[in-house]
Scaffold this active site. Structure first.
Site, PDB file in Angstrom:
ATOM      1  CG  ASP A 204      -1.908   1.435   1.300  1.00 60.87           C
ATOM      2  OD1 ASP A 204      -2.821   1.169   0.220  1.00 60.87           O
ATOM      3  OD2 ASP A 204      -2.022   1.849   2.075  1.00 60.87           O
ATOM      4  CB  SER A 228      -6.490   3.023  -0.156  1.00 60.04           C
ATOM      5  OG  SER A 228      -4.936   3.409  -0.341  1.00 60.04           O
ATOM      6  CD  GLN A 278      -4.470   1.058  -3.135  1.00 57.85           C
ATOM      7  OE1 GLN A 278      -3.942   2.067  -3.339  1.00 57.85           O
ATOM      8  NE2 GLN A 278      -3.921   0.263  -1.996  1.00 57.85           N
TER       9      GLN A 278
END
Length: 289
Positions: A204, A228, A278
């Site tokens: 991430d 995110s 993502q």
């Protein structure tokens, strides 16, 4: 093991409160919200502790619902969805202040023989030929924006070596692809579950920024708002998170203040060990007036 990596492992070593109920803490380093990769990694640890060690995870799919508060613990509630002959499924909910801030499903699979193929590793300079981040910043001089310099100069448990920093120096639209070498900043224990959690944490760190390359922007721009929204990780082959891994990223689409990015993670020898996807919010900050 360096202190910063030991601290990460402490954060990933969740406290068991009850059957299928765990508590995690966040580092007190002044961040306004909990790092998303930390929540993904802690949720993976919680789920994995309810599954036999002989059945490793192969995929996870997560949604970030609310920003996490680093000042208070996070409660992880694991639901045992299915225990089959070959596959196990878990659902994890992260709770703070009485509300769900995160939800994730994880699937586990016994090792089996079967067909095998993989994408070819893209060309990239060997990590040993790239300068460390501090030397990289020194080489860039004053041309590197302060938020970028501060990010890459910060001591962290994951060592990052961007293959190129040109897009931070020349602010123009370009093909939405980037590469970064990453690894834990010091050796980790041999337990595969630790390496899986550390990699989940790391995935991430840079991915959402790939969605802005085509627009000549970065998540470090002070007039940009980014977060995110979801995260998916597939673990294909065994790996060590304390050895160099190439994180090759691209962004096939951005629309409606949302950007979509993908990542392929290769070992130094060229094995595709994991894939990532993502979607995140990317938009100019709204005026407060």
């Amino acid at each position: 093991m360096t202190g910063i990596v030991a601290e990460l492992l402490d954060i990933l070593d969740l406290e068991r409160l009850e059957v299928d109920l765990f508590r995690g803490i966040s580092p007190q380093i002044g961040w306004p919200r909990v790092f998303g990769g930390q929540v993904v990694a802690q949720a993976l640890v919680a789920a994995t502790r309810t599954v036999p060690s002989t059945r490793p995870p192969h995929s996870l799919h997560a949604y970030f619902l609310l920003g996490g508060d680093p000042k208070v613990p996070i409660i992880y509630e694991v639901e045992r969805i299915r225990d089959g002959r070959s596959f196990t499924t878990r659902r994890v909910k992260a709770i703070q202040h009485g509300r769900a801030i995160f939800a994730m499903s994880v699937s586990y699979h016994d090792a089996e023989e079967g067909y095998a193929h993989q994408a070819r590793m893209p060309e990239a300079p060997d990590p040993d030929t790239l300068p460390d981040t501090r030397a990289l910043l020194a080489a860039g001089g004053e041309g590197i924006p302060f938020p970028v310099a501060a990010y890459f100069a910060r001591e962290r448990p994951i060592e990052l070596k961007p293959v190129s920093i040109k897009r931070y120096l020349v602010r123009e639209p370009r093909e939405p692809r980037c590469q970064v070498w990453l690894r834990a900043a010091s050796p980790l224990p041999d337990d595969p579950a630790i390496h899986q959690a550390v990699l989940a944490y790391a995935t991430d760190m840079t991915l959402l920024d790939a969605t802005l390359i085509a627009h000549g922007r970065t998540v470090f721009d002070t007039d940009m708002q980014s977060a995110s929204l979801d995260h998916a990780l597939w673990l294909h082959r065994p790996f060590r998170a304390d050895e160099w891994l190439l994180y090759a990223q691209d962004s096939p689409s951005a629309e409606g203040a949302r950007g979509f990015a993908r990542g392929q993670i290769f070992s130094r020898s060229g094995e595709l060990v994991a894939s990532v996807a993502q979607e995140g919010m990317i938009r100019p900050r709204r005026s407060q007036t």
